[in-house]
Design a protein around this motif. Structure first.
Motif, PDB file in Angstrom:
ATOM      1  N   MET A   1       0.864  -1.177   0.000  1.00 33.60           N
ATOM      2  CA  MET A   1       0.000   0.000   0.000  1.00 33.60           C
ATOM      3  C   MET A   1       0.900   1.226   0.000  1.00 33.60           C
ATOM      4  N   ALA A   2       0.912   1.950  -1.110  1.00 30.87           N
ATOM      5  CA  ALA A   2       1.757   3.136  -1.245  1.00 30.87           C
ATOM      6  C   ALA A   2       0.897   4.359  -1.494  1.00 30.87           C
ATOM      7  N   ASP A   3       1.176   5.429  -0.772  1.00 34.38           N
ATOM      8  CA  ASP A   3       0.408   6.665  -0.917  1.00 34.38           C
ATOM      9  C   ASP A   3       0.602   7.296  -2.293  1.00 34.38           C
ATOM     10  N   ASP A   4       1.820   7.183  -2.842  1.00 36.23           N
ATOM     11  CA  ASP A   4       2.105   7.885  -4.083  1.00 36.23           C
ATOM     12  C   ASP A   4       2.346   6.930  -5.250  1.00 36.23           C
ATOM     13  N   ILE A   5       3.559   6.421  -5.417  1.00 39.29           N
ATOM     14  CA  ILE A   5       3.909   5.662  -6.617  1.00 39.29           C
ATOM     15  C   ILE A   5       4.616   4.359  -6.260  1.00 39.29           C
ATOM     16  N   VAL A   6       4.372   3.349  -7.084  1.00 42.90           N
ATOM     17  CA  VAL A   6       5.092   2.080  -6.994  1.00 42.90           C
ATOM     18  C   VAL A   6       5.789   1.864  -8.327  1.00 42.90           C
ATOM     19  N   GLN A   7       7.095   1.607  -8.266  1.00 44.33           N
ATOM     20  CA  GLN A   7       7.878   1.324  -9.464  1.00 44.33           C
ATOM     21  C   GLN A   7       8.349  -0.125  -9.408  1.00 44.33           C
ATOM     22  N   LEU A   8       8.011  -0.902 -10.436  1.00 44.54           N
ATOM     23  CA  LEU A   8       8.485  -2.273 -10.548  1.00 44.54           C
ATOM     24  C   LEU A   8       9.535  -2.293 -11.650  1.00 44.54           C
TER      25      LEU A   8
ATOM     26  N   VAL B   1      -4.613   6.332  -0.921  1.00 39.87           N
ATOM     27  CA  VAL B   1      -4.874   4.966  -0.496  1.00 39.87           C
ATOM     28  C   VAL B   1      -4.660   4.877   1.012  1.00 39.87           C
ATOM     29  N   SER B   2      -5.623   4.304   1.705  1.00 38.94           N
ATOM     30  CA  SER B   2      -5.468   4.098   3.147  1.00 38.94           C
ATOM     31  C   SER B   2      -5.823   2.662   3.478  1.00 38.94           C
ATOM     32  N   LYS B   3      -5.349   2.206   4.633  1.00 41.37           N
ATOM     33  CA  LYS B   3      -5.607   0.833   5.047  1.00 41.37           C
ATOM     34  C   LYS B   3      -7.109   0.578   5.185  1.00 41.37           C
ATOM     35  N   LYS B   4      -7.863   1.582   5.626  1.00 39.63           N
ATOM     36  CA  LYS B   4      -9.307   1.449   5.769  1.00 39.63           C
ATOM     37  C   LYS B   4      -9.960   1.211   4.408  1.00 39.63           C
ATOM     38  N   GLN B   5      -9.538   1.966   3.384  1.00 38.57           N
ATOM     39  CA  GLN B   5     -10.076   1.784   2.036  1.00 38.57           C
ATOM     40  C   GLN B   5      -9.734   0.401   1.511  1.00 38.57           C
ATOM     41  N   VAL B   6      -8.524  -0.055   1.787  1.00 37.73           N
ATOM     42  CA  VAL B   6      -8.075  -1.362   1.309  1.00 37.73           C
ATOM     43  C   VAL B   6      -8.927  -2.450   1.930  1.00 37.73           C
ATOM     44  N   THR B   7      -9.198  -2.371   3.230  1.00 37.24           N
ATOM     45  CA  THR B   7     -10.012  -3.363   3.911  1.00 37.24           C
ATOM     46  C   THR B   7     -11.420  -3.411   3.310  1.00 37.24           C
ATOM     47  N   LYS B   8     -12.036  -2.249   3.071  1.00 36.60           N
ATOM     48  CA  LYS B   8     -13.363  -2.205   2.465  1.00 36.60           C
ATOM     49  C   LYS B   8     -13.335  -2.809   1.066  1.00 36.60           C
TER      50      LYS B   8
ATOM     51  N   ILE C   1      -1.308  -4.688  -5.174  1.00 39.98           N
ATOM     52  CA  ILE C   1      -0.719  -3.357  -5.067  1.00 39.98           C
ATOM     53  C   ILE C   1      -1.852  -2.346  -4.984  1.00 39.98           C
ATOM     54  N   TYR C   2      -1.799  -1.503  -3.965  1.00 38.56           N
ATOM     55  CA  TYR C   2      -2.768  -0.431  -3.776  1.00 38.56           C
ATOM     56  C   TYR C   2      -1.980   0.878  -3.838  1.00 38.56           C
ATOM     57  N   THR C   3      -2.224   1.679  -4.853  1.00 38.15           N
ATOM     58  CA  THR C   3      -1.446   2.901  -5.050  1.00 38.15           C
ATOM     59  C   THR C   3      -2.222   3.875  -5.917  1.00 38.15           C
ATOM     60  N   SER C   4      -1.717   5.091  -6.016  1.00 40.03           N
ATOM     61  CA  SER C   4      -2.347   6.052  -6.921  1.00 40.03           C
ATOM     62  C   SER C   4      -1.649   6.080  -8.276  1.00 40.03           C
ATOM     63  N   ARG C   5      -0.364   5.626  -8.328  1.00 37.71           N
ATOM     64  CA  ARG C   5       0.371   5.584  -9.596  1.00 37.71           C
ATOM     65  C   ARG C   5       1.283   4.366  -9.612  1.00 37.71           C
ATOM     66  N   ILE C   6       1.487   3.784 -10.799  1.00 38.42           N
ATOM     67  CA  ILE C   6       2.371   2.630 -10.926  1.00 38.42           C
ATOM     68  C   ILE C   6       3.173   2.734 -12.220  1.00 38.42           C
TER      69      ILE C   6
ATOM     70  N   LYS D   1      -6.116   4.230  -6.616  1.00 36.97           N
ATOM     71  CA  LYS D   1      -6.973   5.271  -6.064  1.00 36.97           C
ATOM     72  C   LYS D   1      -6.075   6.358  -5.512  1.00 36.97           C
ATOM     73  N   SER D   2      -6.595   7.559  -5.414  1.00 40.08           N
ATOM     74  CA  SER D   2      -5.823   8.607  -4.754  1.00 40.08           C
ATOM     75  C   SER D   2      -5.983   8.446  -3.248  1.00 40.08           C
TER      76      SER D   2
END
Length: 134
Positions: A80-87, A120-127, A97-102, A117-118
């Motif tokens: 779970m990343a607030d901003d970006i994940v780079q693979l 991303v929070s743990k609460k949103q992920v759980t829902k 992967i839960y992020t706003s950009r990849i 999603k913009s």
């Protein structure tokens, strides 16, 4: 010039940077206020407020929460990343992967779901996970 001006110094924000070197294994939860680079092995969850870098020899087995991530090595678990994940090209990610950009380079292996999603929070992920399992 007054004495107060001579001794007055500007305070710089402290940048916290941590590193786990190759050949080192940690089992348990990692928490940090800053950035973290992993070139060794972590078996457990990671929760940091900065950038996570998993180097080419790095291995993580657990859930990751961070501001951003750059993955060159292996990750088995959700991220779970607030901003970006780079693979990067040699990375292997098995998990969601839960992020706003990849960014995913050619050659990267990703087995899981990517939910973008913009803010991303743990609460949103759980829902989101609850709605997917119904």
């Amino acid at each position: 010039m007054s004495k107060a001006m001579i001794f007055k110094q500007k305070t710089q924000p402290i940048t916290i940077s941590n590193r786990l070197l190759q050949g080192t294994t940690v089992t348990g939860t990692i928490q940090s206020e800053g950035d973290f680079r992993i070139d060794g092995t972590i078996e457990g969850n990671i929760k940091i407020k900065g950038k996570l870098v998993i180097g080419p020899e790095g291995l993580v087995k657990g859930t990751v929460e961070c501001a951003s991530a750059k993955i060159e090595g292996n990750l088995t678990g959700d991220i779970m990343a607030d901003d970006i994940v780079q693979l990067l090209a040699q990375s292997i990610v098995k998990g969601n992967i839960y992020t706003s950009r990849i960014i995913m380079e050619e050659g990267a292996i990703f087995n899981g779901q990517c939910i973008m999603k913009s803010n991303v929070s743990k609460k949103q992920v759980t829902k989101q996970e609850e709605s997917l399992s119904v």
